[in-house]
Enzyme design. Sequence first.
Site, PDB file in Angstrom:
ATOM      1  N   CYS A  17       5.307  -1.226  -5.189  1.00  0.00           N
ATOM      2  CA  CYS A  17       5.018   0.175  -4.887  1.00  0.00           C
ATOM      3  C   CYS A  17       5.734   1.020  -5.939  1.00  0.00           C
ATOM      4  O   CYS A  17       6.923   1.311  -5.811  1.00  0.00           O
ATOM      5  CB  CYS A  17       5.467   0.545  -3.476  1.00  0.00           C
ATOM      6  SG  CYS A  17       4.985   2.212  -2.991  1.00  0.00           S
TER       7      CYS A  17
ATOM      8  N   GLY B 222       1.461   4.339  -7.928  1.00  0.00           N
ATOM      9  CA  GLY B 222       2.004   3.860  -9.191  1.00  0.00           C
ATOM     10  C   GLY B 222       1.362   2.575  -9.657  1.00  0.00           C
ATOM     11  O   GLY B 222       0.932   2.465 -10.804  1.00  0.00           O
ATOM     12  N   SER B 223       1.285   1.580  -8.769  1.00  0.00           N
ATOM     13  CA  SER B 223       0.714   0.296  -9.189  1.00  0.00           C
ATOM     14  C   SER B 223      -0.767   0.441  -9.520  1.00  0.00           C
ATOM     15  O   SER B 223      -1.266  -0.190 -10.457  1.00  0.00           O
ATOM     16  CB  SER B 223       0.926  -0.772  -8.107  1.00  0.00           C
ATOM     17  OG  SER B 223       0.215  -0.473  -6.934  1.00  0.00           O
TER      18      SER B 223
ATOM     19  N   GLU C  52      -5.891   2.502  -1.259  1.00  0.00           N
ATOM     20  CA  GLU C  52      -4.814   1.519  -1.222  1.00  0.00           C
ATOM     21  C   GLU C  52      -5.004   0.523  -0.089  1.00  0.00           C
ATOM     22  O   GLU C  52      -5.291   0.909   1.051  1.00  0.00           O
ATOM     23  CB  GLU C  52      -3.453   2.212  -1.077  1.00  0.00           C
ATOM     24  CG  GLU C  52      -2.950   2.817  -2.378  1.00  0.00           C
ATOM     25  CD  GLU C  52      -1.446   3.012  -2.362  1.00  0.00           C
ATOM     26  OE1 GLU C  52      -0.719   2.030  -2.644  1.00  0.00           O
ATOM     27  OE2 GLU C  52      -1.000   4.127  -2.068  1.00  0.00           O
ATOM     28  N   ARG C  53      -4.791  -0.727  -0.422  1.00  0.00           N
ATOM     29  CA  ARG C  53      -4.850  -1.812   0.558  1.00  0.00           C
ATOM     30  C   ARG C  53      -3.887  -1.548   1.706  1.00  0.00           C
ATOM     31  O   ARG C  53      -2.714  -1.270   1.511  1.00  0.00           O
ATOM     32  CB  ARG C  53      -4.473  -3.125  -0.157  1.00  0.00           C
ATOM     33  CG  ARG C  53      -4.384  -4.344   0.722  1.00  0.00           C
ATOM     34  CD  ARG C  53      -3.927  -5.553  -0.054  1.00  0.00           C
ATOM     35  NE  ARG C  53      -2.563  -5.401  -0.588  1.00  0.00           N
ATOM     36  CZ  ARG C  53      -1.823  -6.417  -1.044  1.00  0.00           C
ATOM     37  NH1 ARG C  53      -2.319  -7.641  -1.067  1.00  0.00           N
ATOM     38  NH2 ARG C  53      -0.612  -6.201  -1.501  1.00  0.00           N
TER      39      ARG C  53
END
EC number: 5.1.1.7
Length: 279
Positions: free
Chosen positions: A80, A218-219, A208-209
């Site tokens: 994260c 960010g990722s 997001e998952r």
Amino acid sequence: MDRNLGTPGLAFMKMHGLGNDFVVIDRRAGGPAVTPALARALGDRHRGVGFDQLAVIDRDADADAALTFFNADGSLSSACGNATRCIARFLMDETGSQALRLRTERGVLIAEDAGGGLTRVNMGVPLLAWDQVPLAQAMDTLHLPIAGDPVATGMGNPHCTFFVEDAEAVDLERLGPEYEHHPLYPQRTNVEFVQVLSRDEIRLRIWERGTGITLASGSCSCAAAVAAARRGLTGRRVTVRVDGGVLEIDWREDGVWMTGPTAHVFDGTLSVAWLETLG
């Protein structure tokens, strides 16, 4: 510092990076274990506190701190980036350090004060092999056999990146969960829709998952930048425009560096009565 000293309940901090918001629990001085059930309850924006991710800070023998991340559905997330930057800023302000080493499931990440109130973190070398992402079977990660020709990237968590003409026109609520649960991704996946604005700028929208639509990630920003560079659509250093603002991504030999602002919004305490309802 013991953030629970003399205070009943469980202390927490609320932070965000470009609207990508987090609850942060500091366990360096001890405290109860954070469970998936607690994460789910905290993540409820109506009955809990609400967050995109929950981050837990623990002591580490060989790094400045160890970080664990939960999604809003209680599942674990290995990476994260925005939460890592927010916590790095908190710890640098606390200690006066200009750089930190933070252990995550992704490995030990280096965070630095980037000046001007900005914080940067090295999110590590991107994982480009099918079994590192991971995918369900061997294939070219640069061109997945999925309608829309997406790219697969691992940033400690899996990503599926689509390139589109108009990111604003994408129906995220419909397409996000469809691709999150695609059978090629055995651990589910984060989903990004990218519009290339120039050789050094992209527009990004995010599913997001385990969380859903987020203002930033960010990722996901790192994965999108890596995918664009691999496709030859941009250089390796790009400005990423997300719904919540702007991040700078620089894919170097030693990893993908992400720079942006952080915000520590408030401190709070979960009441004993509320905690007892969790059983």
